[in-house]
Design a protein around this motif. Structure first.
Motif, mmCIF file in Angstrom:
data_model
loop_
_atom_site.group_PDB
_atom_site.id
_atom_site.type_symbol
_atom_site.label_atom_id
_atom_site.label_comp_id
_atom_site.label_asym_id
_atom_site.label_seq_id
_atom_site.Cartn_x
_atom_site.Cartn_y
_atom_site.Cartn_z
ATOM 1 N N VAL A 237 0.897 -1.207 -0.106
ATOM 2 C CA VAL A 237 0.067 -0.041 -0.066
ATOM 3 C C VAL A 237 0.916 1.323 -0.041
ATOM 4 O O VAL A 237 0.541 2.237 -0.673
ATOM 5 C CB VAL A 237 -0.896 -0.033 1.337
ATOM 6 N N THR A 238 1.995 1.393 0.806
ATOM 7 C CA THR A 238 2.946 2.339 0.792
ATOM 8 C C THR A 238 3.621 2.618 -0.580
ATOM 9 O O THR A 238 3.652 3.938 -0.953
ATOM 10 C CB THR A 238 3.981 2.224 1.877
ATOM 11 N N ILE A 239 4.077 1.207 -1.217
ATOM 12 C CA ILE A 239 4.473 1.618 -2.512
ATOM 13 C C ILE A 239 3.542 2.193 -3.599
ATOM 14 O O ILE A 239 3.807 3.077 -4.357
ATOM 15 C CB ILE A 239 5.100 0.238 -3.025
ATOM 16 N N MET A 240 2.194 1.738 -3.458
ATOM 17 C CA MET A 240 1.063 2.136 -4.314
ATOM 18 C C MET A 240 0.958 3.544 -4.144
ATOM 19 O O MET A 240 0.965 4.308 -5.151
ATOM 20 C CB MET A 240 0.142 1.194 -4.244
ATOM 21 N N LEU A 241 1.052 4.146 -2.659
ATOM 22 C CA LEU A 241 0.671 5.390 -2.903
ATOM 23 C C LEU A 241 1.881 6.234 -3.157
ATOM 24 O O LEU A 241 1.545 7.409 -4.045
ATOM 25 C CB LEU A 241 0.369 5.656 -1.245
ATOM 26 N N LEU A 242 3.049 5.704 -3.254
ATOM 27 C CA LEU A 242 4.234 6.600 -3.688
ATOM 28 C C LEU A 242 4.214 6.562 -5.176
ATOM 29 O O LEU A 242 4.394 7.722 -5.899
ATOM 30 C CB LEU A 242 5.485 5.840 -3.212
ATOM 31 N N VAL A 243 3.745 5.507 -5.828
ATOM 32 C CA VAL A 243 3.703 5.346 -7.435
ATOM 33 C C VAL A 243 2.448 6.329 -7.791
ATOM 34 O O VAL A 243 2.699 7.198 -8.715
ATOM 35 C CB VAL A 243 3.286 3.863 -7.627
ATOM 36 N N LEU A 244 1.288 6.260 -7.137
ATOM 37 C CA LEU A 244 0.423 7.051 -7.413
ATOM 38 C C LEU A 244 0.821 8.406 -7.298
ATOM 39 O O LEU A 244 0.557 9.469 -8.216
ATOM 40 C CB LEU A 244 -0.903 6.876 -6.350
ATOM 41 N N LEU B 254 -3.609 4.269 -14.582
ATOM 42 C CA LEU B 254 -2.583 3.867 -13.361
ATOM 43 C C LEU B 254 -3.052 4.539 -12.086
ATOM 44 O O LEU B 254 -3.223 3.666 -11.097
ATOM 45 C CB LEU B 254 -1.182 4.457 -13.999
ATOM 46 N N ALA B 255 -3.183 5.801 -12.189
ATOM 47 C CA ALA B 255 -3.984 6.498 -10.955
ATOM 48 C C ALA B 255 -5.019 5.844 -10.544
ATOM 49 O O ALA B 255 -5.147 5.685 -9.256
ATOM 50 C CB ALA B 255 -3.944 7.952 -10.988
ATOM 51 N N MET C 155 -4.372 2.533 -9.030
ATOM 52 C CA MET C 155 -3.748 2.480 -7.574
ATOM 53 C C MET C 155 -4.809 2.833 -6.756
ATOM 54 O O MET C 155 -4.763 2.349 -5.641
ATOM 55 C CB MET C 155 -2.598 3.604 -7.761
ATOM 56 N N MET C 156 -5.689 3.765 -6.921
ATOM 57 C CA MET C 156 -6.626 4.287 -5.871
ATOM 58 C C MET C 156 -7.408 3.021 -5.232
ATOM 59 O O MET C 156 -7.889 2.880 -4.233
ATOM 60 C CB MET C 156 -7.286 5.608 -6.308
ATOM 61 N N VAL C 157 -7.975 2.357 -6.346
ATOM 62 C CA VAL C 157 -8.991 1.291 -6.179
ATOM 63 C C VAL C 157 -8.183 0.225 -5.381
ATOM 64 O O VAL C 157 -8.727 -0.136 -4.226
ATOM 65 C CB VAL C 157 -9.652 0.843 -7.427
#
Length: 164
Positions: free
Chosen positions: A16-23, A47-48, A51-53
């Motif tokens: 989740v942390t990596i996804m938030l960073l990527v987002l 992609l955004a 990632m949000m979902v």
């Protein structure tokens, strides 16, 4: 068992942390690309959203495990501990039913959309709906654990009361 759970949840927090960073990076890159280079990134919005979902459903599992969801418990707190436990058990069962619907519905939507392609990213739309399916499974496991604990405590407290 607790050790396995800790490893899984540590991994989930990392994902989740990596996804938030990527987002954050993707949205920032889209802004720079659009306003400074006047050439938007065609894949960034998809992609955004993806990632949000995923962050929403995986984050929900993490929050559910720690009892950090928003709740209004003023009325529940007016009852004794036994009644509170029964109310929580009913609540867990209702949320478990919702998550079973997520699992079944998520699987059906994945099967229906697996051949559809997100045009910017060139991946299956099923990846978007996979978050519902995976989140539903993980949330159901967490809820079953909470239900087991509540039922065991309710039973043990009742046994202790019978022995008095």
């Amino acid at each position: 068992m607790r050790k396995i759970k800790n490893i899984v949840f540590r991994f989930l927090r990392l994902i989740v942390t990596i996804m938030l960073l990527v987002l954050s990076i993707v949205v920032f890159a889209q802004i720079i690309s659009r306003y400074f280079f006047e050439s938007p990134l065609v894949w960034s919005e998809e992609l955004a959203i993806l990632m949000m979902v995923w962050i929403t459903f995986l984050g929900s599992v993490l929050i559910l495990d720690k009892f950090e969801h928003i709740s209004v418990d003023f009325l529940v707190n007016q009852f004794n501990e036994r009644i509170q436990s029964i109310i929580f058990i009913i609540g867990y069962l209702l949320v478990l039913m919702l998550n079973i619907v997520f699992v079944i519905g998520g699987w059906e939507v994945i099967q229906t959309t697996k051949d559809s392609i997100l045009p910017g990213m060139k991946i299956s739309v099923g990846w978007l709906y996979g978050a519902i399916f995976i989140g539903g499974i993980l949330s159901s496991i967490v809820l079953l654990e909470h239900l087991y604990t509540k039922l065991k405590n309710l039973y043990l407290n009742q046994k202790a009361g019978d022995n008095k």
